[in-house]
Design an enzyme around this catalytic site. Sequence first.
Site, PDB file in Angstrom:
ATOM      1  N   HIS A   1       0.729  -1.251  -0.039  1.00  0.00           N
ATOM      2  CA  HIS A   1       0.171   0.025  -0.060  1.00  0.00           C
ATOM      3  C   HIS A   1       0.944   1.276   0.104  1.00  0.00           C
ATOM      4  O   HIS A   1       2.164   1.247   0.375  1.00  0.00           O
ATOM      5  CB  HIS A   1      -0.647  -0.132   1.275  1.00  0.00           C
TER       6      HIS A   1
ATOM      7  N   HIS B   1       0.772   5.430   1.201  1.00  0.00           N
ATOM      8  CA  HIS B   1       0.036   6.465   2.155  1.00  0.00           C
ATOM      9  C   HIS B   1      -0.140   7.745   1.109  1.00  0.00           C
ATOM     10  O   HIS B   1       0.835   8.139   0.666  1.00  0.00           O
ATOM     11  CB  HIS B   1       0.610   6.778   3.440  1.00  0.00           C
TER      12      HIS B   1
HETATM   13  P1  5GP Z   1       1.985   0.614   7.263  1.00  0.00           P
HETATM   14  O1  5GP Z   1       2.761   1.147   8.656  1.00  0.00           O
HETATM   15  O2  5GP Z   1       1.979  -0.671   7.251  1.00  0.00           O
HETATM   16  O3  5GP Z   1       2.770   1.352   6.356  1.00  0.00           O
HETATM   17  O4  5GP Z   1       0.585   1.342   7.306  1.00  0.00           O
HETATM   18  C1  5GP Z   1      -0.455   0.619   7.744  1.00  0.00           C
HETATM   19  C2  5GP Z   1      -1.510   1.777   8.076  1.00  0.00           C
HETATM   20  O5  5GP Z   1      -2.916   1.017   8.091  1.00  0.00           O
HETATM   21  C3  5GP Z   1      -1.670   2.571   9.257  1.00  0.00           C
HETATM   22  O6  5GP Z   1      -1.399   3.803   8.918  1.00  0.00           O
HETATM   23  C4  5GP Z   1      -2.834   2.187  10.047  1.00  0.00           C
HETATM   24  O7  5GP Z   1      -3.398   3.024  10.600  1.00  0.00           O
HETATM   25  C5  5GP Z   1      -3.725   1.629   8.730  1.00  0.00           C
HETATM   26  N1  5GP Z   1      -4.510   0.630   9.156  1.00  0.00           N
HETATM   27  C6  5GP Z   1      -4.250  -0.702   9.841  1.00  0.00           C
HETATM   28  N2  5GP Z   1      -5.450  -1.480   9.962  1.00  0.00           N
HETATM   29  C7  5GP Z   1      -6.351  -0.719   9.478  1.00  0.00           C
HETATM   30  C8  5GP Z   1      -7.903  -0.832   9.268  1.00  0.00           C
HETATM   31  O8  5GP Z   1      -8.421  -2.026   9.785  1.00  0.00           O
HETATM   32  N3  5GP Z   1      -8.620  -0.180   8.611  1.00  0.00           N
HETATM   33  C9  5GP Z   1      -8.026   1.177   8.180  1.00  0.00           C
HETATM   34  N4  5GP Z   1      -8.874   2.033   7.358  1.00  0.00           N
HETATM   35  N5  5GP Z   1      -6.607   1.314   8.165  1.00  0.00           N
HETATM   36  C10 5GP Z   1      -6.089   0.536   8.802  1.00  0.00           C
END
Ligand code: 5GP
Length: 143
Positions: A106, A108
């Site tokens: 993903h 952001h």
């Molecule tokens: P990473 O740290 O893996 O780059 O980012 C994961 C992101 O996913 C975090 O910003 C976190 O808040 C978001 N996230 C985790 N679980 C969920 C969820 O169940 N629903 C949504 N909408 N966001 C999530």
Amino acid sequence: MTEAGKSADRCVFCQIAAGRIPSIRVYEDDDFIAFMDIAPQTEGHFLIVAREHYERLEDMPDKILAKALPLAKKLAAAAMTGLGRSAFNLLQNNGEAAGQAVGHWHMHIIPRVEKSEIPFKPGPTADLTHLPFVAENIRLNIK
Ligand code: 5GP
Ligand code: ZN
């Protein structure tokens, strides 16, 4: 335990893509879904997520990846206009040490107002006796 490395059937973003976990969606097509982050860094923080389960950048097929940046451009522009912002960060984490908590590829989009909201700062100036060797270790492994 983090989400990183979980198989597709236990992956939270696969569950969201399948509609089994609710999300507030802003966009979807055959390859991607985009929805609001549940724990936003700033107002308007949302995620652009591959529909299929690929863990990291290196796992993403080039064909899908080629569509990712144009989509980020389109959705970031919509967020800038719609939220009245002029700045954002595009962030993409790979691996736990880089802050990847969900092991499903993903990006952001993080709209910004104040630069102090998230402290991305340059590091100290590089050691120029060491830097060429670091570069060489990368250069020699390009496939
Ligand atoms: P990473 O740290 O893996 O780059 O980012 C994961 C992101 O996913 C975090 O910003 C976190 O808040 C978001 N996230 C985790 N679980 C969920 C969820 O169940 N629903 C949504 N909408 N966001 C999530
Ligand atoms: Zn997944």
